[in-house]
Design a protein around this motif. Structure first.
Motif, mmCIF file in Angstrom:
data_model
loop_
_atom_site.group_PDB
_atom_site.id
_atom_site.type_symbol
_atom_site.label_atom_id
_atom_site.label_comp_id
_atom_site.label_asym_id
_atom_site.label_seq_id
_atom_site.Cartn_x
_atom_site.Cartn_y
_atom_site.Cartn_z
ATOM 1 N N PHE A 117 12.561 1.550 5.728
ATOM 2 C CA PHE A 117 12.697 0.973 4.392
ATOM 3 C C PHE A 117 11.472 0.136 4.030
ATOM 4 O O PHE A 117 11.115 0.028 2.844
ATOM 5 C CB PHE A 117 13.970 0.131 4.330
ATOM 6 C CG PHE A 117 14.541 -0.004 2.943
ATOM 7 C CD1 PHE A 117 14.504 1.047 2.045
ATOM 8 C CD2 PHE A 117 15.159 -1.185 2.546
ATOM 9 C CE1 PHE A 117 15.049 0.928 0.771
ATOM 10 C CE2 PHE A 117 15.705 -1.307 1.286
ATOM 11 C CZ PHE A 117 15.649 -0.256 0.394
ATOM 12 N N PHE A 118 10.853 -0.466 5.011
ATOM 13 C CA PHE A 118 9.605 -1.211 4.894
ATOM 14 C C PHE A 118 8.579 -0.394 4.115
ATOM 15 O O PHE A 118 7.864 -0.913 3.246
ATOM 16 C CB PHE A 118 9.131 -1.487 6.328
ATOM 17 C CG PHE A 118 7.847 -2.236 6.505
ATOM 18 C CD1 PHE A 118 7.812 -3.618 6.413
ATOM 19 C CD2 PHE A 118 6.684 -1.571 6.853
ATOM 20 C CE1 PHE A 118 6.629 -4.316 6.652
ATOM 21 C CE2 PHE A 118 5.507 -2.247 7.096
ATOM 22 C CZ PHE A 118 5.481 -3.636 6.982
ATOM 23 N N ILE A 119 8.540 0.913 4.400
ATOM 24 C CA ILE A 119 7.595 1.812 3.737
ATOM 25 C C ILE A 119 8.206 2.471 2.510
ATOM 26 O O ILE A 119 7.614 2.468 1.419
ATOM 27 C CB ILE A 119 7.105 2.899 4.716
ATOM 28 C CG1 ILE A 119 6.329 2.257 5.874
ATOM 29 C CG2 ILE A 119 6.244 3.930 3.988
ATOM 30 C CD1 ILE A 119 5.090 1.488 5.441
ATOM 31 N N PHE A 120 9.388 3.038 2.648
ATOM 32 C CA PHE A 120 9.954 3.884 1.600
ATOM 33 C C PHE A 120 10.036 3.176 0.252
ATOM 34 O O PHE A 120 9.549 3.678 -0.767
ATOM 35 C CB PHE A 120 11.343 4.370 2.029
ATOM 36 C CG PHE A 120 12.081 5.137 0.968
ATOM 37 C CD1 PHE A 120 11.714 6.440 0.659
ATOM 38 C CD2 PHE A 120 13.150 4.561 0.283
ATOM 39 C CE1 PHE A 120 12.403 7.161 -0.332
ATOM 40 C CE2 PHE A 120 13.830 5.273 -0.695
ATOM 41 C CZ PHE A 120 13.448 6.570 -1.002
ATOM 42 N N ILE A 121 10.646 1.996 0.207
ATOM 43 C CA ILE A 121 10.866 1.331 -1.073
ATOM 44 C C ILE A 121 9.562 0.837 -1.670
ATOM 45 O O ILE A 121 9.366 0.846 -2.896
ATOM 46 C CB ILE A 121 11.882 0.176 -0.917
ATOM 47 C CG1 ILE A 121 12.345 -0.314 -2.287
ATOM 48 C CG2 ILE A 121 11.312 -0.967 -0.103
ATOM 49 C CD1 ILE A 121 13.065 0.714 -3.103
ATOM 50 N N ASN A 122 8.621 0.425 -0.837
ATOM 51 C CA ASN A 122 7.362 -0.099 -1.359
ATOM 52 C C ASN A 122 6.392 1.003 -1.788
ATOM 53 O O ASN A 122 5.507 0.759 -2.604
ATOM 54 C CB ASN A 122 6.725 -1.038 -0.329
ATOM 55 C CG ASN A 122 7.447 -2.366 -0.261
ATOM 56 O OD1 ASN A 122 7.334 -3.196 -1.154
ATOM 57 N ND2 ASN A 122 8.240 -2.552 0.791
ATOM 58 N N GLY A 177 7.366 -5.151 3.204
ATOM 59 C CA GLY A 177 6.514 -3.964 3.217
ATOM 60 C C GLY A 177 5.356 -4.038 2.256
ATOM 61 O O GLY A 177 4.270 -3.500 2.515
ATOM 62 N N GLY A 178 5.554 -4.727 1.118
ATOM 63 C CA GLY A 178 4.471 -4.865 0.150
ATOM 64 C C GLY A 178 3.285 -5.635 0.709
ATOM 65 O O GLY A 178 2.125 -5.319 0.395
ATOM 66 N N PHE A 179 3.564 -6.641 1.536
ATOM 67 C CA PHE A 179 2.474 -7.411 2.142
ATOM 68 C C PHE A 179 1.681 -6.552 3.126
ATOM 69 O O PHE A 179 0.474 -6.734 3.285
ATOM 70 C CB PHE A 179 3.032 -8.643 2.853
ATOM 71 C CG PHE A 179 3.656 -9.630 1.925
ATOM 72 C CD1 PHE A 179 2.871 -10.509 1.189
ATOM 73 C CD2 PHE A 179 5.037 -9.681 1.761
ATOM 74 C CE1 PHE A 179 3.444 -11.424 0.316
ATOM 75 C CE2 PHE A 179 5.619 -10.588 0.891
ATOM 76 C CZ PHE A 179 4.827 -11.463 0.162
ATOM 77 N N TYR A 180 2.354 -5.612 3.782
ATOM 78 C CA TYR A 180 1.678 -4.691 4.701
ATOM 79 C C TYR A 180 0.859 -3.660 3.940
ATOM 80 O O TYR A 180 -0.294 -3.381 4.283
ATOM 81 C CB TYR A 180 2.718 -4.006 5.586
ATOM 82 C CG TYR A 180 2.188 -2.816 6.367
ATOM 83 C CD1 TYR A 180 1.388 -2.995 7.491
ATOM 84 C CD2 TYR A 180 2.499 -1.507 5.980
ATOM 85 C CE1 TYR A 180 0.895 -1.898 8.204
ATOM 86 C CE2 TYR A 180 2.031 -0.421 6.693
ATOM 87 C CZ TYR A 180 1.223 -0.619 7.799
ATOM 88 O OH TYR A 180 0.738 0.463 8.499
ATOM 89 N N LEU A 181 1.438 -3.072 2.887
ATOM 90 C CA LEU A 181 0.761 -1.993 2.169
ATOM 91 C C LEU A 181 -0.314 -2.487 1.205
ATOM 92 O O LEU A 181 -1.245 -1.742 0.885
ATOM 93 C CB LEU A 181 1.783 -1.153 1.396
ATOM 94 C CG LEU A 181 2.693 -0.240 2.235
ATOM 95 C CD1 LEU A 181 3.694 0.477 1.341
ATOM 96 C CD2 LEU A 181 1.873 0.774 3.035
#
Length: 398
Positions: free
Chosen positions: A226-231, A352-356
């Motif tokens: 979800f960390f990736i999918f939603i962001n 996830g936004g902070f990562y991407l």
């Protein structure tokens, strides 16, 4: 116990689906509005994304309260009260005068939104037979996706036709209908066995779940997915709102119709898990996530939509199996076990936004996809490891 496809099954499932629809339409109502918030309040992409990230963060943290609390006090009342509170906050969001006020209300709303997700699966575990639960969870997750689609879809169209404030007013009206149906349709608990409220017991249950290697592995798996999918959806919104596409809020809202493949995937997940081990189902879902992400590298709106369709199928197929699997692995304090999974799940969404974002700043959309694939490699490895430890299917268990 409520048996599959009985009148009580359909009534309870209707209620939980209406509640789920309401929760997730409110949670994601701001996502197509991120470019609108940038213009209205003069903020950056990362600041605009905070309207979603803060709500998901508070939702995740609230689960640490609602899950254990429902083990002591019961399920139905907690779900109903928090849904009513969500309705009030949604209405208030239409009248904010600053972005700070909007974020404060979204934080409060996020905390209230956690009441139903923390408790719904535990309610099913108490009241439904194993076969009925396997079917109901898939339908319930489908309602999650429909709520997420609808919240984003109507907010985009209404913002184009009127303004972003009208999107919140419409969401409040829809929420009122869902609360009434939930109150009328959900049967009272008959098999719930309350535990004496105790902070020590709550902490003991949470620590016990965290010490279970099968549970902690799947918590990380779902949270990272979800960390990736939603962001990815947030950054594809920025991508298509800019040059050369310059798409409107209405079209950006329509991107979330790609969740429909996730609705289908969730609805069939229980049947597939009868013949394929659930950890292997998780791995298959992650494979689809990797494929869809790579397809979105093609510089075409059609290819991006195709990639989102593939991703949605893979994510919700995986998520539905994780949700059911967590309840099966937890022999006691099921609400706490399910809530703890959702803590990881929504913490992933909020961070996830902070990562991407660094990938986006350095390499634009290609960077977002690179960052995504790196994380999916990790979750694929976790799922295959779980498969080696638990190769059984649901038919083996029942």
């Amino acid at each position: 116990m409520i048996e599959a496809k009985s009148p009580a099954f359909w009534r309870a499932t209707l209620a939980l689906c209406c509640g789920s629809f309401m929760i997730f339409s409110n949670l994601y109502v701001t996502q197509p509005l991120l470019p609108e918030f940038q213009l209205a309040f003069g903020i950056s992409t990362l600041q605009a994304n905070a309207s979603l990230a803060l709500a998901t963060l508070m939702l995740g943290l609230s689960l640490l309260v609602y899950g254990p609390l429902s083990d002591a006090l019961g399920r139905r009342a907690i779900m109903l009260v928090t849904m009513a509170g969500t309705l009030v906050i949604t209405f208030a969001l239409a009248w904010v005068n600053s972005y700070t006020s909007l974020l404060i209300l979204r934080a409060v709303q996020g905390f209230l939104l956690g009441g139903l997700p923390a408790v719904a699966i535990a309610y099913m575990g108490d009241e439904f037979s194993k076969k009925a639960m396997a079917l109901a969870v898939g339908i319930y997750i489908s309602a999650n996706t429909l709520g997420g689609i609808s919240g984003r879809l109507f907010s985009g169209f209404i913002a184009d036709a009127f303004n972003w404030r009208a999107s919140f007013l419409f969401a409040a009206g829809l929420s009122l209908v869902c609360v009434v149906i939930f109150w009328w349709a959900l049967p009272k608990s008959k098999h719930f066995k309350p535990q004496q409220p105790s902070l020590k017991t709550m902490l003991k249950d949470l620590i016990s779940h965290l010490r279970n290697p099968l549970l902690i592995s799947v918590y990380l798996l779902g949270g990272l997915n979800f960390f990736i999918f939603i962001n990815q959806y947030s950054y594809v919104t920025y991508l298509l709102a800019g040059e050369p596409w310059l798409l409107s809020s209405s079209f950006l809202g329509m991107l979330f119709l790609t969740y429909l493949t996730g609705t289908w995937a969730a609805s069939i997940s229980g049947r597939v898990a009868l013949v394929v081990a659930q950890p292997l189902c998780m791995a298959i879902g992650i494979g689809f996530l990797m494929l869809g992400s790579l397809v979105m590298l093609i510089p075409s709106v059609v290819a991006i939509i195709g990639g989102l369709l593939i991703n949605s199928f893979g994510f919700f197929f995986c998520h539905s199996n994780i949700t059911s699997w967590v309840s099966r692995q937890a022999s006691t304090a099921r609400a706490s076990a399910s809530a703890l999974y959702l803590v990881f799940y929504y913490m992933g969404a909020s961070t996830g936004g902070f990562y991407l974002d660094p990938f986006w700043q350095a390499m634009n959309w290609q960077g977002v996809i690179l960052g995504s694939i790196l994380v999916f490699i990790i979750t694929l490895a976790i799922s295959l490891g779980l498969w080696r430890k638990d190769p059984r299917t649901l038919s083996d268990i029942t």
